[in-house]
Design a protein around this motif. Structure first.
Motif, PDB file in Angstrom:
ATOM      1  N   TYR A  20       0.825  -1.210   0.000  1.00 47.48           N
ATOM      2  CA  TYR A  20       0.000   0.000   0.000  1.00 47.48           C
ATOM      3  C   TYR A  20       0.861   1.264   0.000  1.00 47.48           C
ATOM      4  CZ  TYR A  20      -3.673  -3.326   1.021  1.00 47.48           C
ATOM      5  OH  TYR A  20      -4.539  -4.384   0.958  1.00 47.48           O
ATOM      6  N   TYR A  21       2.071   1.177   0.551  1.00 52.13           N
ATOM      7  CA  TYR A  21       2.982   2.314   0.457  1.00 52.13           C
ATOM      8  C   TYR A  21       3.328   2.605  -1.001  1.00 52.13           C
ATOM      9  CZ  TYR A  21       3.706   1.834   5.523  1.00 52.13           C
ATOM     10  OH  TYR A  21       3.531   1.775   6.886  1.00 52.13           O
ATOM     11  N   PHE A  22       3.601   1.544  -1.766  1.00 52.50           N
ATOM     12  CA  PHE A  22       3.875   1.719  -3.195  1.00 52.50           C
ATOM     13  C   PHE A  22       2.656   2.297  -3.913  1.00 52.50           C
ATOM     14  CE2 PHE A  22       7.286  -1.668  -2.791  1.00 52.50           C
ATOM     15  CZ  PHE A  22       8.330  -0.791  -3.052  1.00 52.50           C
ATOM     16  N   LEU A  23       1.477   1.863  -3.509  1.00 52.81           N
ATOM     17  CA  LEU A  23       0.256   2.403  -4.104  1.00 52.81           C
ATOM     18  C   LEU A  23       0.115   3.893  -3.777  1.00 52.81           C
ATOM     19  CD1 LEU A  23      -2.332   2.008  -5.664  1.00 52.81           C
ATOM     20  CD2 LEU A  23      -3.432   1.199  -3.565  1.00 52.81           C
ATOM     21  N   GLY A  24       0.477   4.273  -2.553  1.00 54.96           N
ATOM     22  CA  GLY A  24       0.438   5.684  -2.173  1.00 54.96           C
ATOM     23  C   GLY A  24       1.418   6.515  -2.978  1.00 54.96           C
ATOM     24  N   ILE A  25       2.621   5.977  -3.200  1.00 57.10           N
ATOM     25  CA  ILE A  25       3.621   6.681  -4.016  1.00 57.10           C
ATOM     26  C   ILE A  25       3.115   6.823  -5.452  1.00 57.10           C
ATOM     27  CG2 ILE A  25       5.970   6.567  -4.949  1.00 57.10           C
ATOM     28  CD1 ILE A  25       6.663   4.936  -2.366  1.00 57.10           C
ATOM     29  N   SER A  67      11.177 -10.037   5.804  1.00 57.09           N
ATOM     30  CA  SER A  67      12.572  -9.636   5.954  1.00 57.09           C
ATOM     31  C   SER A  67      13.129  -8.968   4.690  1.00 57.09           C
ATOM     32  CB  SER A  67      13.442 -10.854   6.306  1.00 57.09           C
ATOM     33  OG  SER A  67      13.360 -11.833   5.290  1.00 57.09           O
ATOM     34  N   ILE A  68      12.484  -9.194   3.535  1.00 51.08           N
ATOM     35  CA  ILE A  68      12.970  -8.610   2.274  1.00 51.08           C
ATOM     36  C   ILE A  68      12.270  -7.287   1.983  1.00 51.08           C
ATOM     37  CG2 ILE A  68      13.126  -8.916  -0.220  1.00 51.08           C
ATOM     38  CD1 ILE A  68      13.409 -11.908   0.245  1.00 51.08           C
ATOM     39  N   VAL A  69      10.942  -7.325   1.932  1.00 54.22           N
ATOM     40  CA  VAL A  69      10.166  -6.120   1.592  1.00 54.22           C
ATOM     41  C   VAL A  69       9.807  -5.397   2.888  1.00 54.22           C
ATOM     42  CG1 VAL A  69       8.201  -5.195   0.312  1.00 54.22           C
ATOM     43  CG2 VAL A  69       9.275  -7.323  -0.424  1.00 54.22           C
ATOM     44  N   THR A  70      10.747  -4.634   3.376  1.00 56.50           N
ATOM     45  CA  THR A  70      10.564  -3.866   4.612  1.00 56.50           C
ATOM     46  C   THR A  70      10.280  -2.400   4.276  1.00 56.50           C
ATOM     47  OG1 THR A  70      12.922  -3.399   4.726  1.00 56.50           O
ATOM     48  CG2 THR A  70      12.144  -5.404   5.819  1.00 56.50           C
ATOM     49  N   ASP A  71      10.026  -1.618   5.316  1.00 57.33           N
ATOM     50  CA  ASP A  71       9.846  -0.175   5.105  1.00 57.33           C
ATOM     51  C   ASP A  71      11.115   0.437   4.515  1.00 57.33           C
ATOM     52  OD1 ASP A  71       7.366  -0.506   6.187  1.00 57.33           O
ATOM     53  OD2 ASP A  71       7.803   0.477   8.096  1.00 57.33           O
ATOM     54  N   SER A  72      12.257  -0.055   4.939  1.00 57.54           N
ATOM     55  CA  SER A  72      13.531   0.427   4.409  1.00 57.54           C
ATOM     56  C   SER A  72      13.656   0.114   2.922  1.00 57.54           C
ATOM     57  CB  SER A  72      14.692  -0.211   5.172  1.00 57.54           C
ATOM     58  OG  SER A  72      15.932   0.155   4.629  1.00 57.54           O
ATOM     59  N   PHE A  73      13.186  -1.062   2.520  1.00 49.71           N
ATOM     60  CA  PHE A  73      13.207  -1.445   1.104  1.00 49.71           C
ATOM     61  C   PHE A  73      12.353  -0.489   0.281  1.00 49.71           C
ATOM     62  CE2 PHE A  73      11.077  -3.591  -2.426  1.00 49.71           C
ATOM     63  CZ  PHE A  73      12.163  -4.064  -3.156  1.00 49.71           C
ATOM     64  N   VAL A  74      11.180  -0.141   0.806  1.00 46.99           N
ATOM     65  CA  VAL A  74      10.287   0.782   0.104  1.00 46.99           C
ATOM     66  C   VAL A  74      10.960   2.135  -0.103  1.00 46.99           C
ATOM     67  CG1 VAL A  74       8.091   2.030   0.227  1.00 46.99           C
ATOM     68  CG2 VAL A  74       8.209  -0.361   0.949  1.00 46.99           C
ATOM     69  N   VAL A  75      11.598   2.641   0.948  1.00 47.03           N
ATOM     70  CA  VAL A  75      12.274   3.943   0.866  1.00 47.03           C
ATOM     71  C   VAL A  75      13.417   3.892  -0.137  1.00 47.03           C
ATOM     72  CG1 VAL A  75      13.641   5.635   2.133  1.00 47.03           C
ATOM     73  CG2 VAL A  75      11.631   4.608   3.210  1.00 47.03           C
ATOM     74  N   LYS A  76      14.258   2.855  -0.040  1.00 46.38           N
ATOM     75  CA  LYS A  76      15.414   2.748  -0.934  1.00 46.38           C
ATOM     76  C   LYS A  76      14.974   2.594  -2.388  1.00 46.38           C
ATOM     77  CE  LYS A  76      18.486   0.724   2.553  1.00 46.38           C
ATOM     78  NZ  LYS A  76      19.202  -0.514   2.985  1.00 46.38           N
TER      79      LYS A  76
END
Length: 329
Positions: free
Chosen positions: A66-71, A140-149
């Motif tokens: 949903y973060y990707f959807l928001g972006i 462990s792979i698709v974390t909030d940090s992954f979304v930001v990076k």
């Protein structure tokens, strides 16, 4: 001597602004298109703002998908807002003139947002691949940090790779024609008016369309091929259906997004005369996805659908209350 005289004449008659004529072949009645385009723009803004509000307010939607959807919603609103105010100004007020710096800036921002949207689609495809094919490793792979990076990488890619488009267009000499048979400052539409060779502009435009975005489409195709391969091996039809349902909306949007890009690229590379269909497709490509993306995702996602209904009804109620207060006062 003759070359110096030619350059002197080019400098003397260099245009200071472009005229966006609108939709070719229908100038006399193109203002009738303003209503559906304005409604699409209003729908795009409203729906994407609602998506952002829902994702922010609902704790169950605080997930990478949903973060990707928001972006994507932010990129869609930016893309639509880059072109629609000017198009509506042309159709409503005949405000067709645009300065060269404004035109080149619009050209850059359009390319930047389109490439960024393509990159977000890649991120969403990777997210679905990991969620379905590597569910145990997903947290462990698709974390909030992954979304930001991933977002930062795609943003840098889109801003840097599209810089040459307006820079090379600005280096051309525009010394006679300044009327663009378009509603927006497209790269090839603008450089078509130049008095010198524009081959390098066409080559780089095709490079972006076929190499950069082609590689995105290849990664997306690979991700969904692996997903389909896994799903077909599932013994449970219900599990297979559930897995595919999370990808359907994404595939619908990808199909529309890249199909229009391919059609526009082929049209320009074929050196066809400017006609209504390519121009209309170009405009719709920048306004229909922003309007439809939230709807398609909401229809296929229960949480988003419930949130859209909840906050949509609330928004309508508040508008009606404000309208009633305005009438009373």
């Amino acid at each position: 001597m003759l070359q110096d005289l030619t350059l002197s004449n080019i400098s003397k008659f260099r245009v200071s602004e472009f005229i966006l004529m609108g939709f070719p072949g229908i100038h006399a009645w193109q203002h009738w298109l303003s209503l559906p385009l304005a409604l699409l723009y209003l729908l795009a803004l409203t729906a994407n703002i609602l998506i952002l509000v829902i994702i922010k307010q609902e704790a169950t939607l605080h997930q990478p998908m949903y973060y990707f959807l928001g972006i994507l919603a932010v990129v869609d609103m930016g893309l639509a807002t880059t072109i629609m105010p000017k198009i509506l100004a042309i159709l409503w007020f005949s405000a067709k003139d645009i300065s060269l710096p404004e035109c080149f800036a619009q050209m850059y921002v359009i390319h930047c947002f389109v490439v960024m949207e393509s990159g977000i689609f890649v991120c969403m495809a990777i997210d679905r691949y990991v969620a379905i094919c590597r569910p145990l490793q997903y947290p462990s792979i698709v974390t909030d940090s992954f979304v930001v990076k991933a977002t930062v990488v795609m943003a840098l890619r889109s801003t840097l790779t599209t810089i040459p488009v307006p820079v090379m267009a600005a280096q051309r000499h525009y010394c006679s024609q300044n009327q663009i048979e378009h509603c927006l400052c497209s790269n090839l539409g603008v450089t078509h008016l130049s008095c010198d060779d524009r081959t390098i502009n066409s080559i780089y435009q095709l490079f972006l369309a076929w190499t950069l975005m082609g590689s995105d489409l290849g990664l997306i195709f690979l991700s969904y091929s692996l997903i389909l391969h896994l799903v077909l091996k599932l013994n449970s039809a219900e599990a297979a259906s559930k897995a595919l349902s999370t990808c359907t909306s994404h595939l619908i949007l990808i199909l529309f997004f890249y199909t229009i890009i391919v059609v526009i690229s082929i049209t320009h590379s074929a050196a066809m005369t400017v006609s209504l269909i390519p121009v209309l497709l170009n405009v719709l490509h920048n306004v229909i996805p922003p309007a439809l993306n939230p709807m398609v995702y909401a229809l296929k996602n229960k949480e988003l659908r419930q949130g859209l209904y909840k906050y949509g009804v609330k928004l309508i109620f508040e508008i009606l209350v404000l309208r009633q207060i305005f009438i009373i006062t």
